[in-house]
Write a protein that holds these residues in place. Sequence first.
Motif, PDB file in Angstrom:
ATOM      1  N   GLU A  30      41.962 123.134  -2.984  1.00 42.07           N
ATOM      2  CA  GLU A  30      41.025 122.013  -2.850  1.00 42.07           C
ATOM      3  C   GLU A  30      41.092 121.036  -4.017  1.00 42.07           C
ATOM      4  N   SER A  31      41.704 121.448  -5.137  1.00 40.14           N
ATOM      5  CA  SER A  31      41.825 120.552  -6.284  1.00 40.14           C
ATOM      6  C   SER A  31      43.251 120.559  -6.795  1.00 40.14           C
ATOM      7  N   ASP A  32      43.602 119.518  -7.559  1.00 43.36           N
ATOM      8  CA  ASP A  32      44.832 119.603  -8.339  1.00 43.36           C
ATOM      9  C   ASP A  32      44.427 119.763  -9.801  1.00 43.36           C
ATOM     10  N   THR A  35      39.837 118.727 -11.571  1.00 42.78           N
ATOM     11  CA  THR A  35      38.951 119.518 -10.706  1.00 42.78           C
ATOM     12  C   THR A  35      37.716 118.756 -10.233  1.00 42.78           C
ATOM     13  N   ALA A  36      37.554 117.531 -10.726  1.00 43.06           N
ATOM     14  CA  ALA A  36      36.370 116.784 -10.306  1.00 43.06           C
ATOM     15  C   ALA A  36      36.407 116.467  -8.805  1.00 43.06           C
ATOM     16  N   HIS A  37      37.589 116.427  -8.228  1.00 44.43           N
ATOM     17  CA  HIS A  37      37.690 116.151  -6.784  1.00 44.43           C
ATOM     18  C   HIS A  37      38.039 117.430  -6.049  1.00 44.43           C
ATOM     19  N   ARG A  38      37.234 117.761  -5.046  1.00 43.03           N
ATOM     20  CA  ARG A  38      37.464 119.008  -4.308  1.00 43.03           C
ATOM     21  C   ARG A  38      37.381 118.753  -2.819  1.00 43.03           C
ATOM     22  N   HIS A  39      38.490 118.947  -2.142  1.00 43.02           N
ATOM     23  CA  HIS A  39      38.511 118.780  -0.688  1.00 43.02           C
ATOM     24  C   HIS A  39      39.454 119.816  -0.111  1.00 43.02           C
ATOM     25  N   GLY A  73      50.658 120.880  -8.177  1.00 41.36           N
ATOM     26  CA  GLY A  73      49.213 120.658  -8.232  1.00 41.36           C
ATOM     27  C   GLY A  73      48.715 120.486  -9.649  1.00 41.36           C
ATOM     28  N   LEU A 338      37.402 115.040 -17.567  1.00 38.78           N
ATOM     29  CA  LEU A 338      37.942 113.968 -16.765  1.00 38.78           C
ATOM     30  C   LEU A 338      38.877 113.209 -17.690  1.00 38.78           C
ATOM     31  N   LEU A 421      43.354 109.497  -5.938  1.00 38.60           N
ATOM     32  CA  LEU A 421      42.027 109.409  -5.376  1.00 38.60           C
ATOM     33  C   LEU A 421      41.066 108.907  -6.445  1.00 38.60           C
ATOM     34  N   ASP A 422      41.357 109.297  -7.654  1.00 36.16           N
ATOM     35  CA  ASP A 422      40.413 109.072  -8.736  1.00 36.16           C
ATOM     36  C   ASP A 422      40.238 107.605  -9.081  1.00 36.16           C
ATOM     37  N   ASP A 425      39.321 103.235  -6.374  1.00 36.76           N
ATOM     38  CA  ASP A 425      38.287 102.197  -6.327  1.00 36.76           C
ATOM     39  C   ASP A 425      38.319 101.267  -7.529  1.00 36.76           C
ATOM     40  N   TYR A 426      39.195 101.569  -8.488  1.00 35.42           N
ATOM     41  CA  TYR A 426      39.376 100.625  -9.597  1.00 35.42           C
ATOM     42  C   TYR A 426      40.431  99.578  -9.277  1.00 35.42           C
TER      43      TYR A 426
END
Lengths: 467, 453
Positions: A30-32, A35-39, A73, A338, A421-422, A425-426
């Motif tokens: 779920e992460s690479d 770890t802040a993003h988990r899917h 990952g 992060l 992903l991180d 939006d920037y």
Amino acid sequence: MIPDALHRDLTTACGPDAVIVDEDRLLVYESDGLTAHRHRPAAVVLPRTTEEVQAVVRAISRAGLPIVPRGAGTGLSGGAVAVRGGVIVGTARMNRILVLDAVNRRALLQPGVINAHLSEAARPHGLYYAPDPSSQTTCTIGGNVAENSGGPHCLKYGVTSRYVRGLSVVLSDGSVVSLGGMGREQDGYDLLGLFVGSEGCFGIATEVEVELLPIPETVRTLLAIFDELESAGQAVSDIIGAGLLPAAMEIIDGETIRAVEDSVFAAGYPTDAEAALVIEFDGPEAGIDDDARRAASLCEETGAREVRLARDEEERLALWKGRKKAFGAMGRIAPDLLVQDATVPRTALPRILAGIQTIGRRYGLTVANVFHAGDGNLHPNILFDRRDAEELARVERASKEIMELCVEAGGTITGEHGVGLDKRDYMPLVYGPDELDALWGVRRSFDPDGLMNPGKVLPDVSTAGTT
Amino acid sequence: MSGLHGTRAGVTSAPPSGVLAQAVAAQEDRLSNCVHCGFCLPVCPTYVRLGDEADSPRGRLYLMGAVSEGRIAASSDAFQVHIDRCLGCRACEPVCPSGVEYGTLLEAAREVAGQARASSALTRALLWAMARRWVRRPVFTGGRFLRATGLAAAAASWMPTGALSNARFGLAMLAATKPWRPPPSVDDGNAVVVDRPGGDGERSSVGILVGCVQDGLFGRINQATRRTLEVNGYVTVPVERQDCCGALHAHGGRLQEARRMARANILAFEGAGVDHVAVNAAGCGAAMKEYGTLLEDDLDFAARARSFSARVKDVTELLADRGPLPGAPVPCRIAYDHPCHLLHAQGIRNEPLAVLGAVPRAEVEVVRGADECCGGAGIYAMTHPELGGSIGRDKGEAVLAAGADVACTPNPGCMMQIGAVLRLEGSPVATAHPVEILDESYQRAGLYGRRRS
């Protein structure tokens, strides 16, 4: 959960032990490295050959599910995470060096070959692979191609795109195309250049041809210790300004020094310092000592309290180990971090470093900096504990402010970790709507149905209709 | 913002699986050190072969975290299978920048896994027997009989592969415990006679861990340990009422049993009042150096366990500390392989080589890939025949590539694993512990015949 038909197709293509559908097992994917993003993905498949990748991609594409390529990952932008669900295509089993052609200084690799393993295999021939991301002992060539990875030595040697000479790529419709390659100078458009750094959104590279370099004749590594982070930034700017071209210039700040020195990779950086600057020169013996001496005196002029030359290979490796393992060593200070990856003009370094420290203080967060100073590639690491939701919110705000600060100074939002992903939006911070549309156009020409690593790099645009 | 949250851990539906999760949860601080950097992946023998991240240290830590947070059950296949499949070689520890104490976490996870689901009958039987002297004594006597009569070797070579391959491997392991007979030195006639160091300088006292397997099948290594230490100026003191070190039990998650043995050993060695506890089995040494952690929550024993652990030394550390004294030539070619629990768990790389270096005319080559596990890992070869077999065959190939007369590794489990693999490959290469070769060298030097002290 994936449809039965897809499960059957994947199993037929790669064998039952290569297909993971158990929900619990899938958690580990779920992460690479971020770890802040988990899917959690719907499935993971581990093919071994180009043909297997082709069959797998065809099947997933037929089912209309997202296709998410993943190497080791270790990425730091959430690029190998299945944010829209779908199937992760892992390259861990595609780890063979197919050809090592010392005479032509080329190697043909499967994408799961570990970066450092290539250099080890090339060493007996007096050759090495130049791009050296800090995760090089574990990250894979396929991931390096996707992210157009750099590393400390890209200051002099350039990034991955300079070394990739050919690719076999499986596109989202299951077709296999060759880009560049031995003996084939590219006519027309440089599609190879376009593919390197496409972050898994254009296709899956299943064979990678790279150029190797002769191992430099000699190396000098200096360590300069500073009581202020900004002076270290100034020294970097002055060294480049004086016309010197070190192979690498890396800054490790006080927070990071203390974490590293506490770890098994202690490099002997003084723990009361606020910055350590590692400078490396390589190349022919002639003139290298002059260069090193000039760099050392420039450091002293900007306020280094101590400059020393690594006496032997052992000391040199220890200095580098401290730098390269710094990211992992942060685990000693806080459970989560992060890491940001912005690039700014070198001359702006002192000001930006001070600005980052101010932002950290304002949000009550520890920001540790360890970065490729020579090319102005910053890596502020914000330390936090994700179990604290309020702190997490502060991390998000501080992170965005740091990014804005860098962009404002004429920088950009990623040096080498990718947008993923991180930082998706920037993107509007650095591109206008027309430019984003143009990028979407390029992406669609590789992947018209939007199945390759969706949700990454480019923000969704409502106008993105025409395919 | 694409959001930092994703699926937030710890706030999903499933409640923590109660008592079972507590042991893992108690280790939460140790777990949270992992930043997911993935530096451990390429050194993990199971990940390298399987390519599934759930079979990597990072993946296993993630599953432990998931159990502790209540996201998956301790009885789930994912947790059970992947925690069980770990060799426990700890190659991931020295490459971890965050210093995650993987071995300790694995033991806690195995305890949780074992409470949620019973482990295999083979594992249970073995650990039950090892914990009881009255059971293991006659078992080892039987084993020595099978070995001495050649029955173990013969049966291992007759038996068909397939259904009985486990038994066949077990017998090959037993047959492989046979001592190596080095070829006589051609220049024996004028062998160098070395003098023992005379003066009585500082002579520290040493108690030797006799062990279970070591005592049962490798008594000669214990004797060689005593003799070589004495030659190098240590005073060895017999230590009564010592027990098995409990390593196998701790690795299998039987932490209560391991703690009982640890306490017994602490009492026994404290009673003997020795300066050092000498261990000649890497697995045992690693476990005993970690009694401090094993008993950290035991109010009566925590401090004593820490001071005990500080006194534990591998025999090669003690010998290397004194040189060791060189002996007479033993001309042979040695392939040296690092035991994981010496190299990764104790950080000992050079000392065994220093021991072999004290043997003139013994040519030592470190096996290619010596940093990787041999697949022995307790009874892994039998509980995971396919994967353990593949790891073992790779090691066997590397040992044979060194073209040696004897494979040398200071741990009984590794000696048996490598020995069995070589035997089943039809190779005549034997296995030995470094102190056995040093002992032979001292024997030839006449050091034991001309005692002065």
